[in-house]
Motif scaffolding. Structure first.
Motif, PDB file in Angstrom:
ATOM      1  N   THR A  94      60.076-107.585 -34.863  1.00  0.00           N
ATOM      2  CA  THR A  94      59.008-107.265 -35.817  1.00  0.00           C
ATOM      3  C   THR A  94      58.023-106.374 -35.077  1.00  0.00           C
ATOM      4  N   VAL A  95      57.823-105.167 -35.600  1.00  0.00           N
ATOM      5  CA  VAL A  95      57.005-104.173 -34.908  1.00  0.00           C
ATOM      6  C   VAL A  95      55.913-103.675 -35.856  1.00  0.00           C
ATOM      7  N   PHE A  96      54.709-103.517 -35.304  1.00  0.00           N
ATOM      8  CA  PHE A  96      53.571-102.972 -36.051  1.00  0.00           C
ATOM      9  C   PHE A  96      53.327-101.541 -35.568  1.00  0.00           C
ATOM     10  N   PHE A  97      53.306-100.602 -36.500  1.00  0.00           N
ATOM     11  CA  PHE A  97      53.061 -99.195 -36.202  1.00  0.00           C
ATOM     12  C   PHE A  97      51.755 -98.789 -36.877  1.00  0.00           C
ATOM     13  N   ARG A  98      50.804 -98.347 -36.068  1.00  0.00           N
ATOM     14  CA  ARG A  98      49.544 -97.835 -36.605  1.00  0.00           C
ATOM     15  C   ARG A  98      49.478 -96.341 -36.324  1.00  0.00           C
ATOM     16  N   MET A 176      52.040-100.156 -40.558  1.00  0.00           N
ATOM     17  CA  MET A 176      53.303-100.603 -41.127  1.00  0.00           C
ATOM     18  C   MET A 176      53.865-101.735 -40.268  1.00  0.00           C
ATOM     19  N   GLU A 177      54.043-102.900 -40.865  1.00  0.00           N
ATOM     20  CA  GLU A 177      54.732-104.005 -40.209  1.00  0.00           C
ATOM     21  C   GLU A 177      56.179-103.992 -40.680  1.00  0.00           C
ATOM     22  N   LEU A 253      49.753-107.821 -35.195  1.00  0.00           N
ATOM     23  CA  LEU A 253      48.724-107.015 -35.858  1.00  0.00           C
ATOM     24  C   LEU A 253      47.515-106.818 -34.942  1.00  0.00           C
ATOM     25  N   ALA A 254      47.181-107.835 -34.169  1.00  0.00           N
ATOM     26  CA  ALA A 254      46.005-107.741 -33.294  1.00  0.00           C
ATOM     27  C   ALA A 254      46.167-106.658 -32.236  1.00  0.00           C
ATOM     28  N   GLU A 255      47.402-106.346 -31.859  1.00  0.00           N
ATOM     29  CA  GLU A 255      47.627-105.318 -30.850  1.00  0.00           C
ATOM     30  C   GLU A 255      47.353-103.927 -31.391  1.00  0.00           C
TER      31      GLU A 255
END
Length: 258
Positions: A94-98, A176-177, A253-255
């Protein structure tokens, strides 16, 4: 060992296919261009040096990336100018892309659509796929159509799973998660300026669908992409610009969105 037994073992071995073990996390990274360089980002998918520049305005900090594409700009058989980040979207993670983007006032709408971020599927080299002939649709894309940002998913068939208005001359923070799976357990959840734009799904806003064509994973690209020359000539009639800043990639998300 009898010859027949040897042949049987050989046949069984040939039928086996490599199994990709899922990866739980990805490395946390930030690209804010504050060094005035593209350090850690690949620019090999931009058509010329002037198509990817570090500029001081507009920017969220001291610097941002200015990406430009013209109708005649062709890289890897596509009308594109994109920045690439590798080794960030493995199977099972699971990867969060900002990424933050800004479309300048007066930028022409001489196109039907422009992809401004995408997770690009890697070939499964162990099964004979290569970049030379295997061209699946990117599993997840953030697409700018005049006046709107859309989120598309495209494994099996293309679906528009979210849409929100965009105003030129304004910075937007997109998160985007993505859970990277090649089955229906995969999902995408998208926030724009902290507000979910993917539809509600009980207690969250995850849209469940496969997010990989295979288990080889993806890599992340952002900038401008408008399709294959010739096939998309009618929708790529203008020279366009987008500004990108504060790219962050992490496993929580916090990262990426403190």
């Amino acid at each position: 060992m009898p010859c027949g037994a040897v042949m049987l073992l050989f046949a069984i071995a040939c039928m086996r296919t490599p199994v990709y073990e899922p990866t739980a996390r990805t490395a946390s990274r930030t690209f804010d261009f504050e060094t005035g360089t593209f350090a850690g980002i690949y620019t090999n998918e931009t058509p010329r040096p002037s198509a990817a520049q570090i500029v001081s305005s507009p920017a969220l900090g001291s610097y941002a990336a200015k990406i430009t594409v013209a109708p005649e700009d062709v890289v890897a058989n596509g009308n594109r100018s994109e920045l690439a980040i590798y080794d960030c979207a493995p199977y099972g993670a699971t990867v969060f892309f900002r990424f933050c983007f800004y479309i300048p006032v007066g930028d022409p709408d001489g196109f039907q659509w422009q992809i401004i971020a995408q997770l690009y599927q890697l070939p499964d080299f162990q099964h004979g796929e290569t970049f030379d002939y295997w061209y699946p649709h990117p599993p997840v894309t953030a697409v700018y159509v005049p006046g709107y940002l859309e989120i598309h998913m495209n494994v099996g068939s293309e679906l528009v799973v979210a849409r929100t208005p965009i105003t030129k001359g304004v910075w937007y923070t997109n998160v985007m998660e993505i859970y990277f799976r090649d089955d229906a357990s995969g999902y995408v959840e998208v926030l724009v300026n902290g507000t979910p734009i993917t539809p509600a799904n009980g207690g969250n806003h995850r849209y469940y669908r496969a997010t990989l064509h295979n288990k080889a994973g993806c890599y992340f690209k952002t900038g401008l992409y408008r399709g294959t020359p010739g096939a998309s000539a009618t929708q790529a009639r203008s020279t366009n610009t987008i500004y990108i800043d504060d790219i962050r990639i992490g496993s929580t998300l916090a990262e990426v969105y403190p």
